[in-house]
Structure formats: C-alpha cells, structure tokens
Design an enzyme around this catalytic site. Structure first.
Site, PDB file in Angstrom:
ATOM      1  CG  ASN A 376      -1.759   1.296   1.114  1.00  0.00           C
ATOM      2  OD1 ASN A 376      -2.935   1.488   0.609  1.00  0.00           O
ATOM      3  ND2 ASN A 376      -1.386   2.118   2.215  1.00  0.00           N
ATOM      4  CD  GLU A 377      -1.313   5.968   0.067  1.00  0.00           C
ATOM      5  OE1 GLU A 377      -0.561   6.381   1.160  1.00  0.00           O
ATOM      6  OE2 GLU A 377      -2.174   6.340  -0.073  1.00  0.00           O
ATOM      7  CE1 TYR A 438      -5.213  14.164   3.959  1.00  0.00           C
ATOM      8  CE2 TYR A 438      -5.335  12.354   2.417  1.00  0.00           C
ATOM      9  CZ  TYR A 438      -5.199  12.837   3.779  1.00  0.00           C
ATOM     10  OH  TYR A 438      -5.374  12.262   4.666  1.00  0.00           O
ATOM     11  CE  LYS A 532      -8.602  10.983   4.632  1.00  0.00           C
ATOM     12  NZ  LYS A 532      -7.833  11.095   5.847  1.00  0.00           N
TER      13      LYS A 532
HETATM   14  C1  GCB Z   1      -3.912   6.681   2.577  1.00  0.00           C
HETATM   15  C2  GCB Z   1      -3.346   5.359   3.326  1.00  0.00           C
HETATM   16  C3  GCB Z   1      -4.065   5.310   4.400  1.00  0.00           C
HETATM   17  C4  GCB Z   1      -4.624   6.557   5.122  1.00  0.00           C
HETATM   18  C5  GCB Z   1      -5.117   7.336   4.280  1.00  0.00           C
HETATM   19  C6  GCB Z   1      -5.693   8.831   4.926  1.00  0.00           C
HETATM   20  O1  GCB Z   1      -3.807   6.723   1.346  1.00  0.00           O
HETATM   21  O2  GCB Z   1      -3.297   4.390   2.367  1.00  0.00           O
HETATM   22  O3  GCB Z   1      -3.683   4.440   5.433  1.00  0.00           O
HETATM   23  O4  GCB Z   1      -5.220   6.305   6.407  1.00  0.00           O
HETATM   24  O5  GCB Z   1      -4.521   7.651   3.022  1.00  0.00           O
HETATM   25  O6  GCB Z   1      -6.692   8.891   5.356  1.00  0.00           O
HETATM   26  O7  GCB Z   1      -4.850   9.788   4.435  1.00  0.00           O
END
Ligand code: GCB
Length: 745
Positions: A376-377, A438, A532
């Site tokens: 992931n990322e 964001y 979120k």
């Molecule tokens: C992402 C991550 C996740 C974060 C999310 C966020 O891309 O994979 O773990 O919690 O963003 O809320 O910024």
C-alpha cells in the site's frame, strides 16, 4: 481428537520489567487476553504512544491440560514481535503482529510451568508496518490457545497452517474439489477419512485412504455456487486421521465459484457482472484498540452489510480469522493484504515474504478472498527503486506459486505515475486518490481513471481508497477541508456518481467504513483519529454519507433525512437533503407537503422555509424518517471546528493585497518564478521526503495535481500527520517571505 485449551485469562503484565522473569512475578498487573497496552495512549493524539517491550507471565500446571502426546501454543496475534519463554527457556520468536503462529512446547513442559511472552512494538527497520497512518497497538490482542494433539496429527507449524487446503474448481454444472492435508508423524496403519458436506450437513462425498495419501479429489455434481451476497453457500471439508479411532481432525469451509477481473466489464462472479462497491475496514475501536471480542467483529459485519457493500478491503494487514469467516458467510468479496506500507525498508524483505506466506497459507480456504494485496502506497516517498521493485516481483511470484486460483493487486499512492513500471507488476491495480479532500477537487476523480483506462485498456483498474474527514461540525456552505458532515456527504455523493457509473472500475473501496486510531494525527478538532469513516470510531453514529451508499447499494427500503445534528440554521430557506433507495420521496414541514420528488440518483434535495421550529418528515413508500430544524439569528458556534492546540489560524496571517501569503494556493504561488523559489525554499526541508526529492522543482507533476489547490497553511496543518510540525514562528517567517513576492496572474 485434538483438544483446544483456551489460555486467555489472568496473565500478569508489566511494561516496566526489563527482562523475562524466571519465576512468577508478584507485583505485576493482571490482564486478560485479548489485551493491548495502547488502548488509551494509542488513540489520544500526539504520536506518543508507548512503543517498546512489555511482558506477560502465567503459570500452568500440566495436569490442567487435556491428556495428549504433543502440545502447541497458538498465538493468534501479538503485535508486533514476540518471544516465548517456557520455564526460562527461550523457545521461539515471531515477527509480524497480525497472523497466527504456533510453537511446539511439548518437550519443555514440566509439572508446573511458567509461560512468559516478551512482546515488542518498538520501532525498527525490519518488521512491517513501521510508518503508516494508524496506531500499531502493542500486545497479545487475539486469542491464545494450547492445542493438544496425538503424536500423529495434522500439521500446526508451517506458517500457522490450518492443516488443510481445499481447492474447488467449477467445471460446467459440477465442481472438482481437491483436498490436501498436511500430516506429521503418521504411521502405516493409519488412514485419512475425507468427508465433504453441504451447507445442510448432508454428506456429498466421502473417501478413506492410507495416511500417506494426503491429496484426495472429489466431484460435486450440480454444485451449489457461492454467489456473493446473493447466495453465500458454503460446503465443508472434514478430514480425520484414524487408527481405528480418530486421532486428529481438521475441517475447512469452502465455496465453489468462478471469478474474473475484466478490464472493461469489472468483476465477474460466476459469469455474471457483479460490481465490487464497498469499503475498507480497520479493525480497531474506540477505548478498546485492537483487543476485540467476537461481538465487535459481528457488529462491524452487520453494519457493512446494512450499507449494502459487496466488497471489503481488509486493510492494512491480516485480520482475525473470525472476520474472514464472517465474510465467507455473508458473501463479501475480499481484498486481503499484508502491512507492506508507506516506506520500503531494504531490511524488511524477509518480513514481507513471511507475512505474505502466513496470509496466504492461513486464508487459502476462504471463498470470500479474491485478491492478495502486495503493498500500500509503498512509493509514497518517491523511492520507486530497484530493491522495491524486486521485492514486489518476489511477492507477486510467491503468491502466484502458492495460490493458482487468485490474483494479485496493489494500492498505489496518488502521486505515483501511471507509467511507473512497478504499477504493472500485479495482475490488477488500484489507486488511492483523495481529489476533493487533500487537494484537487471532486470532479478530477472519474477523469483520472478514464485517463488510466484509455492508456492501459488491458489493466484492470480500481480505486482502493477515497474519502474525506467528517466530525460533528456543520454548515450550509460546505467547503473542502472544513471537516463537516455536510462536506463529507457532498464529497461522497459526487464520488458515488462518478465511480458507480464506471463499470470498468473493478473495485472501489471507501476509506474508511469506521473512524480509526491514528495517534500521530491531530486533525479536525479531535486528536488521535482519522475521521474518514462513514461511521464514528465507537460504531455509534452513522454519518450522513453512510446513507448515501445505502441508497445506492442496499435493497432494504429506507429513507434518511440528512443533517439531524445540524438543528440551528440561520438562512430563511434551507437545503434539506434526503437519501433513499425508493423511487419517490415526499417531504413534509410541520405537516405541510413540500412536494414529491423522483431521483434516479437517490439523492433528493428540498428547499425548506426556515421559520421558528420545523418538524420534518420524509416519506418514501412504506418508509419514513423524521428530523427537526430551528431558525436562529446567529450561527451556532458549537457547529464550527475548533482546532485544539492550533497554533495559527488563517485569519492570523497577514496577506497584503497583490502579494502571496500562507493563505495563497500553492498552484497560484508557483505561477510566479519568484513564488516557486520561495515556496520550495520554505517548504523543501519539511517536504523533501514527501516529494521524493522533487521539492526543488516548481513543477511537481502528479504531486501538484493533488496539492495545488491547497493553501500553504492547510498543507502545513496536514503535515502533522506525517510527523512534521512547524512552530508558529516558523510559519510566520514563511509568511513574511511570501508577503514579499508579488502575485503573478
Ligand atoms: C492513505 C493510506 C491510509 C490513510 C489514508 C488517509 O492513502 O493508505 O492508510 O489512512 O491515506 O486517510 O490519509
């Protein structure tokens, strides 16, 4: 027959001890497993949770255990690393906090035994995760058992194996089912009795073989398919190891299904288009952390089902076996993954391999799982280097070798170029995009995927994360970044319309079903959480956006009036949004109809006269919902975000006409050469990592797409989550520099 002795209760616990005790400690605290030591400090913000070593100790009389030849200690989850000592002997250690592992303790057992666990969640450069937006709660937070077995038994040691591997293959109306078992110390006169049962418990096939024949094949005629939510039909395979009587037994439920991930038509289940639209789930909860009970898992599953999701991304690590079982039973299609996340660690390769082996070995039998997530990322810091690429190729090949029935996938960070060769490693790919939160705006989401799809028409593309924060703040004029329930609802309405109409997107997962613990976050006026979620961290409140999904995904008739927590309203006429999966909604204000509306998009907007007090009633078919609003003269400040500990507010910033300031948007600042220079000069030290060393360039490509519409101040406030904090003085100094640069239009 094997017997399972639960070993959860009454452990002595200490964070202060410095080494494993050799006799039962006297003044430690008593705890029960599941347990975490970060239930409070891991959820209150400040990134100051205890990350270190702690000890658990417990005595056990051998006589209390069931009589058996061999004993295995089973640890279903100890975060992050753990060492087991029995009677002062170090027996085993394990890296990785989310999987099951077992230790043969037979040879060290005495009449009276001292068990000690040394559990460690301190930072290191080997064991994933180390850098991520969630709390790494330390502790033994899933069940502890001792499994008592005969000398001849089904294997318990190989990467936490269940000892049985079932591979169904649908062929026409029938299914071929291969059952493989892994045995230890079997003898010539022993046999294996294989039995397949349908969901009603009727035997559909049976076979007895010598114990040396560890693979048996069956055919189920007119097989009943596992068909997701519509029909999550499960068979069971049971295998007994016998020597006249049964010595050991294992069983696994399985489902017969075919699936395909088609770059144009999306997910196909048993030959039928079956759109994967759902959520991601983090396991933790308010006040409990990761130390969950079954009832918590049940509640989460019920809520996800109520939403109407067809898929869950079980992020960012292996979840409890019990939850994968629920997914099988409720027909969820699952993305399972390891915590290879955010930062590639050159010393962590071995750990990615062992966590992946555990994930696949332990979960192979679950029909709900269709893809294994590699990472992931992982290029978040721009470090898409050779070692990272090689690590992905190794994992991808490993998974293909271990499991020929499923596909691999990966969640790429937004800024990762779609042309980066690493994107093409797994079989399918997904992106995490936050346009509209964001940075960027909501309208960019669909078109980004269209661009990818046009460029790479043969790669199935999905959205592994998208979302937006919401707390109990309210407004009639929602704005990106305001943390209101209303902006979140607007954001998700937009995203639903864009994603749910793009059938080529093989899966979409909202980030996140529930708010979750992220101790390094200080955002939205409530520290230590990522908000979120479509629901709050305690699972008590469904935010309005929950119902936006329910309106599109659930068949259960309902109507929901939004904004129930937004009672006091200033305007003379106020907008009231209603979500429903029914074709027509009528809204009444103090008993007077405001008209009927039909809306194929399930979002109904009413203009409501706001005088005095108004009772609202929405009626849709048989369903009804009520709400209440009140006219006020002045905006109720209770509804406005108050950043606790905020060091600088936008209104504190001097912004002379014609010059830039911290309140200017980044994309505007970089239009001026001087502005770009000053921006990078002031931000580069803090952002170097985030931009992958690109901070000196004014054109930051995909990064700019995301961040361009941020003001500098908003960007700095978000950097808190990445552990970068700037003092008020530093910010004012930056502002002064920007104030000297004339605006270029
Ligand atoms: C992402 C991550 C996740 C974060 C999310 C966020 O891309 O994979 O773990 O919690 O963003 O809320 O910024």
């Amino acid at each position: 027959m094997r017997q399972i002795y639960n070993f959860n209760t009454k452990w002595a616990f200490s964070k202060e001890a410095v080494e494993a005790p050799t006799s039962m400690p006297e003044r430690w605290n008593w705890v029960n497993i599941p347990h975490t030591w970060n239930d409070i400090d891991g959820q209150d913000g400040g990134n100051d949770l205890y990350r270190g070593t702690a000890f658990y100790a417990k005595e056990l009389e051998k006589i209390d255990l069931p009589k058996a030849d061999r004993y295995f200690l089973e640890i279903q989850g100890a975060n992050s690393s753990a060492i087991v000592y029995v009677n002062g002997k170090k027996l085993a250690n394990h890296d990785g906090g989310y999987s099951t592992w077992r230790v043969d303790i037979t040879d060290v057992l005495e009449d009276r035994n001292l068990f000690v666990f040394e559990v460690d969640n301190s930072p290191n450069d080997r064991v994933y995760p180390q850098n991520a937006d969630f709390t790494f709660y330390g502790g033994i937070y899933r069940d502890l058992n001792i499994i008592a077995v005969n000398e001849s038994h089904f294997d318990l040691e190989y990467y936490g194996t269940p000892g049985i591997k079932v591979t169904p293959e649908v062929v026409g109306q029938n299914a071929k089912v291969e059952v493989e078992v892994f045995v230890k110390n079997t003898k010539e006169n022993q046999t294996l009795l294989y039995t397949l049962k349908d969901a009603e418990g009727n035997v559909v096939a049976e076979k007895e073989t010598p114990a040396s024949e560890t693979v048996a094949s069956f055919e189920i005629e007119n097989v009943h398919l596992w068909h997701g939510k519509k029909d999550p039909y499960l068979y069971t395979a049971e295998v007994c190891l016998k020597e006249e009587e049964v010595l050991d037994n294992v069983s696994a439920r399985f489902g017969c299904r075919t699936f395909e991930i088609h770059p144009e038509n999306g997910f196909i289940l048993n030959g039928e288009e079956y759109p994967l639209r759902g959520v991601s789930r983090h396991q933790d909860r308010w006040g409990i952390g990761n130390a969950l009970l079954k009832e918590h898992h049940d509640e989460d599953m019920d809520l996800i089902c109520e939403l109407g999701a067809t898929t869950i991304r079980l992020a960012h690590y292996q979840h409890d076996q019990y939850f994968y079982d629920l997914c099988d039973e409720r027909g969820m299609v699952v993305w399972a993954e390891i915590p290879y996340i955010s930062t590639h660690m050159p010393n962590g390769r071995e750990n990615t391999i062992s966590q992946m082996k555990e994930l696949v070995v332990q979960n192979y039998n679950h029909p709900s799982i269709v893809v294994w997530g590699l990472s992931n990322e992982i290029t978040m810091h721009g470090d898409s280097d050779e070692d990272l690429r090689e690590n992905h190729v190794i994992l991808n090949d490993l998974v293909h070798e271990m499991d020929k029935t499923r596909l691999t996938t990966m969640a790429c960070v937004s800024m990762c170029s779609m042309d980066d060769p690493y994107v093409q490693i797994p079989d399918t790919v997904s992106y995490n995009h936050y346009f509209g939160w964001y940075g960027g705006d909501t309208s960019q989401n669909g078109p980004w995927f269209d661009e990818f799809h046009a460029k790479y028409p043969n790669i199935p593309i999905g959205c592994s994360e998208y979302g937006c924060e919401a707390l109990n703040w309210h407004t009639s004029d929602p704005q990106q970044g305001d943390y209101t329930e209303e902006y979140q609802a607007y954001y998700h309405e937009e995203l639903i319309k864009q994603f749910f109409t793009r059938k080529y997107m093989w899966a979409t997962h909202v980030w996140n079903m529930f708010d979750f613990g992220a101790d390094s976050r200080n955002e939205g006026g409530e520290n230590g959480q990522n908000h979120k979620g479509l629901m709050t961290f305690d699972r008590k409140y469904k935010k309005d956006s929950f119902y936006a999904y329910k309106a599109w995904l659930s068949d259960e008739p309902f109507v929901h009036i939004c904004g129930k927590r937004y009672v006091d309203r200033v305007e003379e006429t106020t907008k009231v949004t209603v979500y429903s999966n029914q074709p027509e909604v009528e809204l009444f204000a103090n008993g007077v109809s405001l008209g009927k509306q039909t809306c194929p998009e399930h979002f109904f907007y009413f203009e409501v006269p706001n005088t005095g007090e108004t009772n609202l009633v929405a009626v849709a078919g048989e369903c009804r919902d009520e709400s209440f609003i009140r006219k006020v003269e002045v905006f109720n400040e209770e509804y406005r975000l108050k950043e606790k500990g905020a060091i600088l507010n936008w209104f504190d910033v001097t912004a002379p006409e014609g010059y830039y300031s911290l309140n200017s948007k980044i994309e505007d600042i970089v239009k001026s050469e001087e502005g770009a220079r000053v921006f990078t000069e002031v931000m580069a030290p803090a952002m170097g990592g985030m931009m992958g060393g690109n901070a000196e360039k004014a054109d930051m490509g995909p990064m700019m797409k995301m961040l361009g519409s941020f003001t500098v101040l908003r960007l700095t406030s978000l950097m808190g989550a990445g552990n970068v904090t700037l003092t008020k003085e530093q910010l004012l100094e930056m502002n002064e520099k920007l104030n000297a640069v004339p605006v270029v239009l």
